[in-house]
Design a protein around this motif. Sequence first.
Motif, mmCIF file in Angstrom:
data_model
loop_
_atom_site.group_PDB
_atom_site.id
_atom_site.type_symbol
_atom_site.label_atom_id
_atom_site.label_comp_id
_atom_site.label_asym_id
_atom_site.label_seq_id
_atom_site.Cartn_x
_atom_site.Cartn_y
_atom_site.Cartn_z
ATOM 1 N N TRP A 1 0.815 -1.211 0.000
ATOM 2 C CA TRP A 1 0.000 0.000 0.000
ATOM 3 C C TRP A 1 0.854 1.269 0.000
ATOM 4 O O TRP A 1 0.389 2.342 -0.370
ATOM 5 C CB TRP A 1 -0.945 0.020 1.198
ATOM 6 N N VAL A 2 2.129 1.132 0.407
ATOM 7 C CA VAL A 2 3.011 2.299 0.458
ATOM 8 C C VAL A 2 3.243 2.888 -0.934
ATOM 9 O O VAL A 2 3.430 4.096 -1.098
ATOM 10 C CB VAL A 2 4.353 1.919 1.115
ATOM 11 N N TYR A 3 3.205 2.026 -1.956
ATOM 12 C CA TYR A 3 3.518 2.487 -3.304
ATOM 13 C C TYR A 3 2.471 3.446 -3.849
ATOM 14 O O TYR A 3 2.778 4.294 -4.691
ATOM 15 C CB TYR A 3 3.672 1.287 -4.244
ATOM 16 N N LEU A 4 1.220 3.327 -3.408
ATOM 17 C CA LEU A 4 0.167 4.217 -3.919
ATOM 18 C C LEU A 4 0.394 5.669 -3.508
ATOM 19 O O LEU A 4 0.441 6.557 -4.373
ATOM 20 C CB LEU A 4 -1.206 3.730 -3.460
ATOM 21 N N PRO A 5 0.557 5.999 -2.202
ATOM 22 C CA PRO A 5 0.851 7.401 -1.858
ATOM 23 C C PRO A 5 2.182 7.869 -2.412
ATOM 24 O O PRO A 5 2.354 9.055 -2.719
ATOM 25 C CB PRO A 5 0.839 7.405 -0.324
ATOM 26 N N ALA A 6 3.155 6.934 -2.557
ATOM 27 C CA ALA A 6 4.429 7.329 -3.160
ATOM 28 C C ALA A 6 4.223 7.748 -4.608
ATOM 29 O O ALA A 6 4.810 8.731 -5.076
ATOM 30 C CB ALA A 6 5.432 6.177 -3.077
ATOM 31 N N LEU A 7 3.375 7.002 -5.328
ATOM 32 C CA LEU A 7 3.070 7.352 -6.716
ATOM 33 C C LEU A 7 2.337 8.683 -6.796
ATOM 34 O O LEU A 7 2.618 9.506 -7.677
ATOM 35 C CB LEU A 7 2.229 6.238 -7.346
ATOM 36 N N LEU A 8 1.408 8.908 -5.870
ATOM 37 C CA LEU A 8 0.690 10.189 -5.844
ATOM 38 C C LEU A 8 1.648 11.351 -5.596
ATOM 39 O O LEU A 8 1.522 12.413 -6.206
ATOM 40 C CB LEU A 8 -0.401 10.158 -4.770
ATOM 41 N N GLY A 9 2.599 11.136 -4.695
ATOM 42 C CA GLY A 9 3.586 12.184 -4.427
ATOM 43 C C GLY A 9 4.447 12.479 -5.636
ATOM 44 O O GLY A 9 4.733 13.643 -5.945
ATOM 45 N N ALA A 10 4.856 11.424 -6.349
ATOM 46 C CA ALA A 10 5.657 11.626 -7.551
ATOM 47 C C ALA A 10 4.862 12.380 -8.615
ATOM 48 O O ALA A 10 5.384 13.285 -9.278
ATOM 49 C CB ALA A 10 6.124 10.273 -8.088
ATOM 50 N N CYS A 11 3.597 12.028 -8.770
ATOM 51 C CA CYS A 11 2.743 12.728 -9.742
ATOM 52 C C CYS A 11 2.556 14.191 -9.367
ATOM 53 O O CYS A 11 2.525 15.067 -10.233
ATOM 54 C CB CYS A 11 1.387 12.029 -9.842
ATOM 55 N N PHE A 12 2.448 14.448 -8.069
ATOM 56 C CA PHE A 12 2.267 15.819 -7.605
ATOM 57 C C PHE A 12 3.449 16.694 -7.978
ATOM 58 O O PHE A 12 3.304 17.893 -8.249
ATOM 59 C CB PHE A 12 2.066 15.824 -6.087
ATOM 60 N N VAL A 13 4.656 16.107 -8.007
ATOM 61 C CA VAL A 13 5.863 16.863 -8.361
ATOM 62 C C VAL A 13 6.061 16.925 -9.871
ATOM 63 O O VAL A 13 6.427 17.969 -10.427
ATOM 64 C CB VAL A 13 7.102 16.228 -7.689
#
Length: 270
Positions: free
Chosen positions: A18-30
Amino acid sequence: MTRSRGPGGEVAVGLPRWVYLPALLGACFVILPLVAMLLEIDWAHFVPLVTSESSRAALLLSLKTATASTVLCVLIGVPMALVLARSSFPGQSVLRSFVLLPLVLPPVVGGIALLYTFGRQGLLGQQLEAFGVRIAFTTTAVVLAQTFVALPFLVVSLEGALRTAGRRYETVAATLGARPTTVLRRVTLPLVLPGLISGAVLAFARSLGEFGATLTFAGSLQGVTRTLPLEIYLQRETDPEAAVALSLLLVLVAALIVIGTSRRRSGGVL
């Protein structure tokens, strides 16, 4: 949670999925804002926009002042980090708080503080004016403004490296008869060189993008105090296409610096 075995047979515990989902969202945000900026650029006129006289002057000034402020950060930031990490004295925590204060202050507040310190009617500016030295609204003011906001980045990075490295090697060198200056030059600084370089790169990048303190303390005079962020701000009001092109130029310069440093680290140079 996934598990795998390393080369030595030890069990390596992976991350929860599940950690990969917020990590992906953070990468997209940048990343997405940068992609959106790329899509807005008029590539047919990109080169003329970033090579105009005002753009070249702003970029050159930014590189010069950012380099000067980085050197100044190293000259005064390294001793500050050493004192904070290798000594103990009353009020040390208070001093550290003041050193790190520019990290949380709005840059414009820093510019006002500098203006009331080095301005013509400032705390030190009045005395300097009597000797014919004027700092506010000059290129020197740009360097001081950038140093004010960038210095904490170097101090934090180097102090952390010093605390992580510990004092065992320094203790051994001192036991063998090395003088404090020799220990500092031959043991301490080489030991924390990666942290020092990281801090210097962060300071340079922060100086390169400085806006608020520079505008407040140094103004915006082409070729003298108008750095690239100020040029972007001015172009945004009159020529949005030029502002986007210059924004990409600033991103590229900063990215080259960060990527170059990262490659040196991964290559084992540091």
